[in-house]
Design a protein around this motif. Structure first.
Motif, PDB file in Angstrom:
ATOM      1  N   ASP A 186       4.939   8.565  13.723  1.00  0.00           N
ATOM      2  CA  ASP A 186       5.432   8.709  12.350  1.00  0.00           C
ATOM      3  C   ASP A 186       5.004   7.515  11.504  1.00  0.00           C
ATOM      4  O   ASP A 186       4.576   7.673  10.355  1.00  0.00           O
ATOM      5  CB  ASP A 186       6.956   8.828  12.355  1.00  0.00           C
ATOM      6  N   PHE A 187       5.089   6.313  12.087  1.00  0.00           N
ATOM      7  CA  PHE A 187       4.654   5.135  11.350  1.00  0.00           C
ATOM      8  C   PHE A 187       3.167   5.208  11.032  1.00  0.00           C
ATOM      9  O   PHE A 187       2.737   4.847   9.936  1.00  0.00           O
ATOM     10  CB  PHE A 187       4.942   3.852  12.129  1.00  0.00           C
ATOM     11  N   ARG A 188       2.368   5.673  11.989  1.00  0.00           N
ATOM     12  CA  ARG A 188       0.923   5.753  11.751  1.00  0.00           C
ATOM     13  C   ARG A 188       0.607   6.661  10.567  1.00  0.00           C
ATOM     14  O   ARG A 188      -0.268   6.351   9.754  1.00  0.00           O
ATOM     15  CB  ARG A 188       0.213   6.249  13.014  1.00  0.00           C
ATOM     16  N   ALA A 189       1.335   7.773  10.467  1.00  0.00           N
ATOM     17  CA  ALA A 189       1.113   8.692   9.345  1.00  0.00           C
ATOM     18  C   ALA A 189       1.500   8.027   8.027  1.00  0.00           C
ATOM     19  O   ALA A 189       0.791   8.153   7.015  1.00  0.00           O
ATOM     20  CB  ALA A 189       1.919   9.969   9.560  1.00  0.00           C
ATOM     21  N   ARG A 190       2.603   7.296   8.033  1.00  0.00           N
ATOM     22  CA  ARG A 190       3.058   6.617   6.808  1.00  0.00           C
ATOM     23  C   ARG A 190       2.088   5.499   6.425  1.00  0.00           C
ATOM     24  O   ARG A 190       1.801   5.287   5.238  1.00  0.00           O
ATOM     25  CB  ARG A 190       4.465   6.068   7.022  1.00  0.00           C
ATOM     26  N   MET A 191       1.587   4.808   7.434  1.00  0.00           N
ATOM     27  CA  MET A 191       0.633   3.735   7.180  1.00  0.00           C
ATOM     28  C   MET A 191      -0.655   4.299   6.585  1.00  0.00           C
ATOM     29  O   MET A 191      -1.239   3.716   5.663  1.00  0.00           O
ATOM     30  CB  MET A 191       0.327   3.014   8.504  1.00  0.00           C
ATOM     31  N   ARG A 192      -1.089   5.443   7.096  1.00  0.00           N
ATOM     32  CA  ARG A 192      -2.314   6.063   6.615  1.00  0.00           C
ATOM     33  C   ARG A 192      -2.163   6.450   5.138  1.00  0.00           C
ATOM     34  O   ARG A 192      -3.053   6.163   4.320  1.00  0.00           O
ATOM     35  CB  ARG A 192      -2.642   7.289   7.460  1.00  0.00           C
ATOM     36  N   ARG A 193      -1.047   7.073   4.783  1.00  0.00           N
ATOM     37  CA  ARG A 193      -0.826   7.492   3.381  1.00  0.00           C
ATOM     38  C   ARG A 193      -0.796   6.287   2.455  1.00  0.00           C
ATOM     39  O   ARG A 193      -1.429   6.276   1.391  1.00  0.00           O
ATOM     40  CB  ARG A 193       0.482   8.273   3.263  1.00  0.00           C
ATOM     41  N   THR A 194      -0.054   5.268   2.844  1.00  0.00           N
ATOM     42  CA  THR A 194       0.092   4.090   1.986  1.00  0.00           C
ATOM     43  C   THR A 194      -1.229   3.342   1.832  1.00  0.00           C
ATOM     44  O   THR A 194      -1.597   2.936   0.725  1.00  0.00           O
ATOM     45  CB  THR A 194       1.146   3.133   2.581  1.00  0.00           C
ATOM     46  N   ALA A 195      -1.940   3.151   2.947  1.00  0.00           N
ATOM     47  CA  ALA A 195      -3.205   2.414   2.895  1.00  0.00           C
ATOM     48  C   ALA A 195      -4.243   3.141   2.057  1.00  0.00           C
ATOM     49  O   ALA A 195      -5.005   2.525   1.310  1.00  0.00           O
ATOM     50  CB  ALA A 195      -3.728   2.183   4.312  1.00  0.00           C
ATOM     51  N   LEU A 196      -4.277   4.463   2.162  1.00  0.00           N
ATOM     52  CA  LEU A 196      -5.245   5.240   1.383  1.00  0.00           C
ATOM     53  C   LEU A 196      -4.972   5.106  -0.108  1.00  0.00           C
ATOM     54  O   LEU A 196      -5.891   4.956  -0.915  1.00  0.00           O
ATOM     55  CB  LEU A 196      -5.198   6.715   1.806  1.00  0.00           C
ATOM     56  N   ARG A 197      -3.705   5.154  -0.484  1.00  0.00           N
ATOM     57  CA  ARG A 197      -3.363   5.026  -1.901  1.00  0.00           C
ATOM     58  C   ARG A 197      -3.683   3.627  -2.410  1.00  0.00           C
ATOM     59  O   ARG A 197      -4.259   3.450  -3.487  1.00  0.00           O
ATOM     60  CB  ARG A 197      -1.882   5.333  -2.126  1.00  0.00           C
ATOM     61  N   GLN A 198      -3.331   2.594  -1.611  1.00  0.00           N
ATOM     62  CA  GLN A 198      -3.580   1.220  -2.041  1.00  0.00           C
ATOM     63  C   GLN A 198      -5.076   0.921  -2.126  1.00  0.00           C
ATOM     64  O   GLN A 198      -5.533   0.249  -3.054  1.00  0.00           O
ATOM     65  CB  GLN A 198      -2.901   0.247  -1.070  1.00  0.00           C
ATOM     66  N   ALA A 199      -5.842   1.433  -1.149  1.00  0.00           N
ATOM     67  CA  ALA A 199      -7.286   1.195  -1.161  1.00  0.00           C
ATOM     68  C   ALA A 199      -7.960   1.861  -2.348  1.00  0.00           C
ATOM     69  O   ALA A 199      -8.921   1.334  -2.908  1.00  0.00           O
ATOM     70  CB  ALA A 199      -7.908   1.699   0.143  1.00  0.00           C
TER      71      ALA A 199
END
Length: 312
Positions: A186-199
Motif C-alpha cells: 500500500d505504501f509503494r502505491a502511495r509513494m508512486r502516486r505522490t512521486a509522479l505528481r511531484q516529479a
C-alpha cells in the motif's frame, strides 16, 4: 647474545613472557620448531627461533590466527600484507560492534519487546550491500513499470537511505521503521502516486484556484507557527487557522463555515500523503541530513489544524 647461543624452553619463557606451556604448543605445532635437542633430549632453540617466537607473540596479540602466522613465517605473506588484511577484518568487526551497541541503546531506551528486539537486530545485521538491495527491490517494486516517470525514479534514488557505520539510536530506530515501511504494498502505491505528481510539477487544484500570492502567504504563516513551536492540534493554532480560512473563503467566494473548512482540509490533504512524508523524514534521519525548516511540508500541519478545529 650471539647466533650460537641456544635457549631452553624455560629461558625462552623468561625472555618472551610466554608460558612454557604456550611455547611447547607452538613447538609441537611446528610454528617455532626447536633447533636441536640436548643430550638429555630437551628442546633447545637458537636466536632465529627466539625472534620467530617474539613475532608470533606480537601477531597473536594483534589477533592474527596461527594458519596466517605460519604463512608469514614461511614467507608466503609479508607482515604488511597480513596487517592490512587483519586491519580490514577488524574494521568490519568494529562496525558490527558499533551497530550492536546502537541497537542495545535503542532497546534499553524504548523498552522494546523480544519480537521488536529480534527485528531490529535482523534488519541492522544486513550488510551494506544487502541494505542497498533492499532499497533496490523497493525501487523496482514501486517504479518498475513501463510507464514509470524517469524524473520520479531519479528523485527517489537521489535520496537513497544509507545507515552509517556508527549510527545513533535514532538512526537505528528510523532504519528499522523505514525497512518495514518500504516492504508494504500500500505504501509503494502511495509513494508512486505522490512521486509522479511531484516529479511532474503539477500544482494542486487549490493552489491554482487560490493563486500564488495567497498560497505564499499561507506557507509563510504556517512556517512561522511551526518555528514558534505551535502544535497544529493545540488551541494556539486556532487564530492562525481562522485567519487563513477567512482569506481562502474570500478568495474562492465561499462561506467560511464548517463545511468549507472540511472542503479546504481535503484539498490540502491531497498535497502530501502523511505516510510518504514519514518516509522522507525517516530518510533524513537515517542519512544524518540536517532538517531544513523551509523544506518541511506545511500542508500536513495545515490539514491537521483544520480537522482539529472541526472536531472541537
Amino acid at each position: 647474545m650471539d647466533v650460537t647461543t641456544l635457549y631452553s624452553i624455560g629461558e625462552l619463557s623468561r625472555r618472551t613472557g610466554l608460558s612454557v606451556r604456550t611455547i611447547r604448543f607452538y613447538s609441537d605445532s611446528r610454528v617455532v620448531a626447536p633447533t636441536t635437542r640436548s643430550p638429555a633430549g630437551y628442546r633447545l632453540y637458537d636466536l632465529d627461533a627466539l625472534l620467530r617466537l617474539e613475532l608470533v607473540r606480537t601477531l597473536r596479540e594483534l589477533g592474527i590466527d596461527l594458519p596466517m602466522i605460519r604463512r608469514v613465517l614461511d614467507r608466503e605473506l609479508s607482515v604488511a600484507e597480513v596487517a592490512a588484511a587483519h586491519a580490514d577484518a577488524m574494521d568490519i568487526q568494529i562496525r558490527m560492534l558499533q551497530l550492536r551497541r546502537s541497537v542495545l541503546r535503542v532497546v534499553a531506551g524504548r523498552g522494546s519487546s523480544p519480537e521488536e528486539t529480534k527485528l531490529m537486530h535482523r534488519l541492522t545485521q544486513l550488510s551494506g550491500e544487502e541494505r542497498h538491495r533492499l532499497i533496490d527491490d523497493f525501487m523496482d517494486g514501486t517504479f518498475g513499470t513501463v510507464d514509470a516517470d524517469p524524473a520520479a525514479v531519479a528523485m527517489v534514488r537521489a535520496a537513497t537511505p544509507d545507515l552509517p557505520d556508527d549510527p545513533t539510536g535514532e538512526q537505528v530506530a528510523a532504519w528499522v521503521e523505514l525497512a518495514e515501511l518500504i516492504g508494504d504494498e500500500d505504501f509503494r502505491a502511495r509513494m508512486r502516486r505522490t512521486a509522479l505528481r511531484q516529479a511532474a510539477g503539477r500544482p494542486l487544484g487549490i493552489e491554482r484556484e487560490a493563486g500564488e500570492e495567497l498560497m505564499g502567504f499561507a506557507r509563510q504563516k504556517v512556517a512561522e507557527a511551526r518555528e514558534a513551536g505551535i502544535d497544529s492540534l493545540s488551541s494556539r493554532a486556532a487564530p492562525v487557522i481562522d485567519d487563513l480560512v477567512h482569506r481562502f473563503a474570500e478568495a474562492l467566494a465561499r462561506t467560511p463555515d464548517g463545511e468549507f473548512r472540511h472542503w479546504l482540509a481535503q484539498r490540502f490533504e491531497e498535497a502530501h500523503d502523511p505516510v510518504v512524508d514519514r518516509y522522507w523524514r525517516l530518510v533524513w534521519i537515517v542519512n544524518g541530513w540536517q532538517v531544513v525548516p523551509n523544506l518541511i511540508p506545511v500542508y500536513p500541519w495545515l490539514t491537521q489544524a483544520l480537522r482539529s478545529d472541526l472536531a472541537a
